[in-house]
Design a protein around this motif. Structure first.
Motif, PDB file in Angstrom:
ATOM      1  N   ASP A  40     -18.141  16.382 -66.376  1.00  0.00           N
ATOM      2  CA  ASP A  40     -17.837  15.362 -67.592  1.00  0.00           C
ATOM      3  C   ASP A  40     -18.240  14.082 -66.971  1.00  0.00           C
ATOM      4  OD1 ASP A  40     -15.937  15.206 -65.701  1.00  0.00           O
ATOM      5  OD2 ASP A  40     -14.276  15.187 -67.467  1.00  0.00           O
ATOM      6  N   ASN A  41     -18.998  14.092 -65.520  1.00  0.00           N
ATOM      7  CA  ASN A  41     -19.247  12.852 -65.068  1.00  0.00           C
ATOM      8  C   ASN A  41     -18.174  11.873 -64.868  1.00  0.00           C
ATOM      9  OD1 ASN A  41     -22.024  13.589 -64.739  1.00  0.00           O
ATOM     10  ND2 ASN A  41     -22.452  13.110 -66.853  1.00  0.00           N
ATOM     11  N   SER A  42     -17.111  12.456 -64.686  1.00  0.00           N
ATOM     12  CA  SER A  42     -15.809  11.462 -64.583  1.00  0.00           C
ATOM     13  C   SER A  42     -15.863  10.878 -63.039  1.00  0.00           C
ATOM     14  CB  SER A  42     -14.409  12.144 -65.023  1.00  0.00           C
ATOM     15  OG  SER A  42     -14.213  13.149 -63.962  1.00  0.00           O
ATOM     16  N   GLY A  43     -16.489  11.407 -62.165  1.00  0.00           N
ATOM     17  CA  GLY A  43     -16.199  10.858 -60.893  1.00  0.00           C
ATOM     18  C   GLY A  43     -15.249  11.695 -60.002  1.00  0.00           C
ATOM     19  N   SER A  44     -14.856  12.772 -60.676  1.00  0.00           N
ATOM     20  CA  SER A  44     -13.855  13.636 -60.179  1.00  0.00           C
ATOM     21  C   SER A  44     -14.053  15.143 -60.608  1.00  0.00           C
ATOM     22  CB  SER A  44     -12.453  12.981 -60.236  1.00  0.00           C
ATOM     23  OG  SER A  44     -11.996  13.161 -61.685  1.00  0.00           O
ATOM     24  N   ILE A  45     -13.408  16.029 -59.844  1.00  0.00           N
ATOM     25  CA  ILE A  45     -13.470  17.275 -60.446  1.00  0.00           C
ATOM     26  C   ILE A  45     -11.904  17.973 -60.543  1.00  0.00           C
ATOM     27  CG2 ILE A  45     -14.253  19.777 -59.554  1.00  0.00           C
ATOM     28  CD1 ILE A  45     -16.092  18.503 -57.717  1.00  0.00           C
ATOM     29  N   SER A  46     -12.016  18.321 -61.844  1.00  0.00           N
ATOM     30  CA  SER A  46     -10.391  18.984 -62.179  1.00  0.00           C
ATOM     31  C   SER A  46     -10.319  20.232 -61.407  1.00  0.00           C
ATOM     32  CB  SER A  46     -10.351  19.185 -63.691  1.00  0.00           C
ATOM     33  OG  SER A  46     -11.425  20.336 -63.945  1.00  0.00           O
ATOM     34  N   ILE A  47      -8.862  20.598 -61.490  1.00  0.00           N
ATOM     35  CA  ILE A  47      -8.623  21.980 -60.695  1.00  0.00           C
ATOM     36  C   ILE A  47      -9.261  23.025 -61.396  1.00  0.00           C
ATOM     37  CG2 ILE A  47      -6.509  23.579 -60.739  1.00  0.00           C
ATOM     38  CD1 ILE A  47      -4.827  21.210 -59.755  1.00  0.00           C
ATOM     39  N   GLU A  48      -9.595  23.039 -62.748  1.00  0.00           N
ATOM     40  CA  GLU A  48     -10.122  24.140 -63.378  1.00  0.00           C
ATOM     41  C   GLU A  48     -11.592  24.262 -62.795  1.00  0.00           C
ATOM     42  OE1 GLU A  48      -7.934  21.691 -64.979  1.00  0.00           O
ATOM     43  OE2 GLU A  48      -6.375  23.522 -65.028  1.00  0.00           O
ATOM     44  N   GLU A  49     -12.390  22.963 -62.881  1.00  0.00           N
ATOM     45  CA  GLU A  49     -13.732  23.022 -62.426  1.00  0.00           C
ATOM     46  C   GLU A  49     -13.754  23.511 -60.786  1.00  0.00           C
ATOM     47  OE1 GLU A  49     -15.784  19.134 -65.063  1.00  0.00           O
ATOM     48  OE2 GLU A  49     -14.370  18.719 -63.182  1.00  0.00           O
ATOM     49  N   MET A  50     -12.721  22.966 -59.920  1.00  0.00           N
ATOM     50  CA  MET A  50     -12.876  23.446 -58.740  1.00  0.00           C
ATOM     51  C   MET A  50     -12.637  25.072 -58.475  1.00  0.00           C
ATOM     52  SD  MET A  50     -12.784  21.302 -56.045  1.00  0.00           S
ATOM     53  CE  MET A  50     -12.179  21.592 -54.869  1.00  0.00           C
ATOM     54  N   THR A  51     -11.672  25.613 -59.133  1.00  0.00           N
ATOM     55  CA  THR A  51     -11.332  27.009 -59.097  1.00  0.00           C
ATOM     56  C   THR A  51     -12.221  27.842 -59.660  1.00  0.00           C
ATOM     57  OG1 THR A  51      -9.788  27.012 -61.119  1.00  0.00           O
ATOM     58  CG2 THR A  51      -8.843  26.595 -58.827  1.00  0.00           C
ATOM     59  N   ALA A  52     -13.503  27.374 -60.519  1.00  0.00           N
ATOM     60  CA  ALA A  52     -14.243  27.814 -61.190  1.00  0.00           C
ATOM     61  C   ALA A  52     -15.635  28.168 -60.138  1.00  0.00           C
ATOM     62  CB  ALA A  52     -14.890  27.154 -62.256  1.00  0.00           C
ATOM     63  N   ASP A  72      -3.523  13.352 -53.575  1.00  0.00           N
ATOM     64  CA  ASP A  72      -2.679  12.186 -54.517  1.00  0.00           C
ATOM     65  C   ASP A  72      -1.902  13.019 -55.535  1.00  0.00           C
ATOM     66  OD1 ASP A  72      -4.755  12.587 -56.237  1.00  0.00           O
ATOM     67  OD2 ASP A  72      -5.424  10.610 -55.812  1.00  0.00           O
ATOM     68  N   GLY A  73      -2.057  14.196 -55.574  1.00  0.00           N
ATOM     69  CA  GLY A  73      -1.361  15.016 -56.737  1.00  0.00           C
ATOM     70  C   GLY A  73      -1.776  14.768 -58.068  1.00  0.00           C
ATOM     71  N   ARG A  74      -3.141  14.442 -58.444  1.00  0.00           N
ATOM     72  CA  ARG A  74      -3.503  14.062 -59.765  1.00  0.00           C
ATOM     73  C   ARG A  74      -4.240  15.040 -60.299  1.00  0.00           C
ATOM     74  NH1 ARG A  74      -6.631   8.778 -58.998  1.00  0.00           N
ATOM     75  NH2 ARG A  74      -7.488   9.312 -61.078  1.00  0.00           N
ATOM     76  N   ASN A  75      -4.071  16.347 -59.678  1.00  0.00           N
ATOM     77  CA  ASN A  75      -4.956  17.705 -60.658  1.00  0.00           C
ATOM     78  C   ASN A  75      -6.322  17.203 -60.526  1.00  0.00           C
ATOM     79  OD1 ASN A  75      -2.285  19.039 -60.564  1.00  0.00           O
ATOM     80  ND2 ASN A  75      -1.857  18.161 -62.483  1.00  0.00           N
ATOM     81  N   GLU A  76      -6.746  16.416 -59.613  1.00  0.00           N
ATOM     82  CA  GLU A  76      -8.375  16.098 -59.412  1.00  0.00           C
ATOM     83  C   GLU A  76      -8.824  15.648 -58.101  1.00  0.00           C
ATOM     84  OE1 GLU A  76      -8.915  13.303 -62.795  1.00  0.00           O
ATOM     85  OE2 GLU A  76      -8.365  11.720 -61.722  1.00  0.00           O
ATOM     86  N   VAL A  77      -9.996  15.860 -57.998  1.00  0.00           N
ATOM     87  CA  VAL A  77     -10.401  15.622 -56.706  1.00  0.00           C
ATOM     88  C   VAL A  77     -11.549  14.740 -56.733  1.00  0.00           C
ATOM     89  CG1 VAL A  77     -11.398  16.453 -54.295  1.00  0.00           C
ATOM     90  CG2 VAL A  77      -9.629  17.779 -55.589  1.00  0.00           C
ATOM     91  N   ASN A  78     -11.533  13.494 -56.164  1.00  0.00           N
ATOM     92  CA  ASN A  78     -12.733  12.664 -56.056  1.00  0.00           C
ATOM     93  C   ASN A  78     -13.711  13.200 -54.904  1.00  0.00           C
ATOM     94  OD1 ASN A  78     -12.078  11.239 -53.751  1.00  0.00           O
ATOM     95  ND2 ASN A  78     -10.809   9.609 -54.986  1.00  0.00           N
ATOM     96  N   PHE A  79     -14.921  12.328 -54.943  1.00  0.00           N
ATOM     97  CA  PHE A  79     -15.941  12.981 -54.061  1.00  0.00           C
ATOM     98  C   PHE A  79     -15.293  12.407 -52.483  1.00  0.00           C
ATOM     99  CE2 PHE A  79     -19.802  12.189 -51.370  1.00  0.00           C
ATOM    100  CZ  PHE A  79     -20.137  13.386 -51.264  1.00  0.00           C
TER     101      PHE A  79
END
Length: 178
Positions: A40-52, A72-79
């Protein structure tokens, strides 16, 4: 970081090199992969995107691994988090870094020790329904008994974990090609 453009700026590359074990070329490769995963070009990867990610999707501990990435526990990872976390898996990473990462995977509640509930949770993820709850608890009790040798407090400290992992081949087990 770099999300407004499709390329990393020189100062971003320099900072990423300072927090990781990666070369400039490796960071650029990782950025390309990151952009591909960031659907989604959000600048971060969600847990779902990572586990895929295929390598993670096959791992029963994938959610624990991603939780360690997600500082930081936000359920997403930035670059920046992505690079820092993956740095542990490089050939240049020190054994201590790999041990620290593995310890955090097992320290589910993040209190700095691996207690019975942490270890039970991780083992349950690993064995699924192949063992009964009583068998898993027996493994947990035996593991803690064998590893808790320094302070005998009923939990595994980082130093006890390092001692227990003395002969483990982490250099190969926690290394991947970038």
């Amino acid at each position: 970081m770099g999300q407004e453009s499709s390329r990393l700026q020189p100062e971003e590359l320099e900072e990423l090199q300072s927090i990781s074990t990666f070369s400039e070329a490796q960071i650029k490769t990782l950025y390309s992969r990151f952009k591909h995963l960031d659907k989604d070009n959000s600048g971060s990867i969600s847990i779902e995107e990572m586990t895929a990610i295929p390598e993670l999707a096959m791992n029963p501990l994938s959610r624990r691994v991603v939780a360690v990435f997600d500082l930081d526990g936000r359920n997403e990872v930035n670059f920046r988090q992505f690079v820092a976390a993956l740095s542990v898996f490089s050939k240049q990473a020190k054994r201590e870094q790999k041990l620290s990462f593995a310890f955090k995977v097992y320290d589910v509640n993040g209190d700095g020790v691996i207690d019975s509930s942490d270890l039970y949770h991780v083992l349950k993820l690993m064995v699924g329904t192949n063992l009964s709850d009583a068998q898993i608890q027996s493994l947990v009790d035996q593991t803690i008994l064998e590893a808790d040798v320094l302070d005998k407090d009923g939990a595994i400290s980082f130093n006890e974990f390092k001692r227990a992992m003395f002969n483990a081949d982490l250099e190969n087990a926690l290394t991947m090609e970038i």
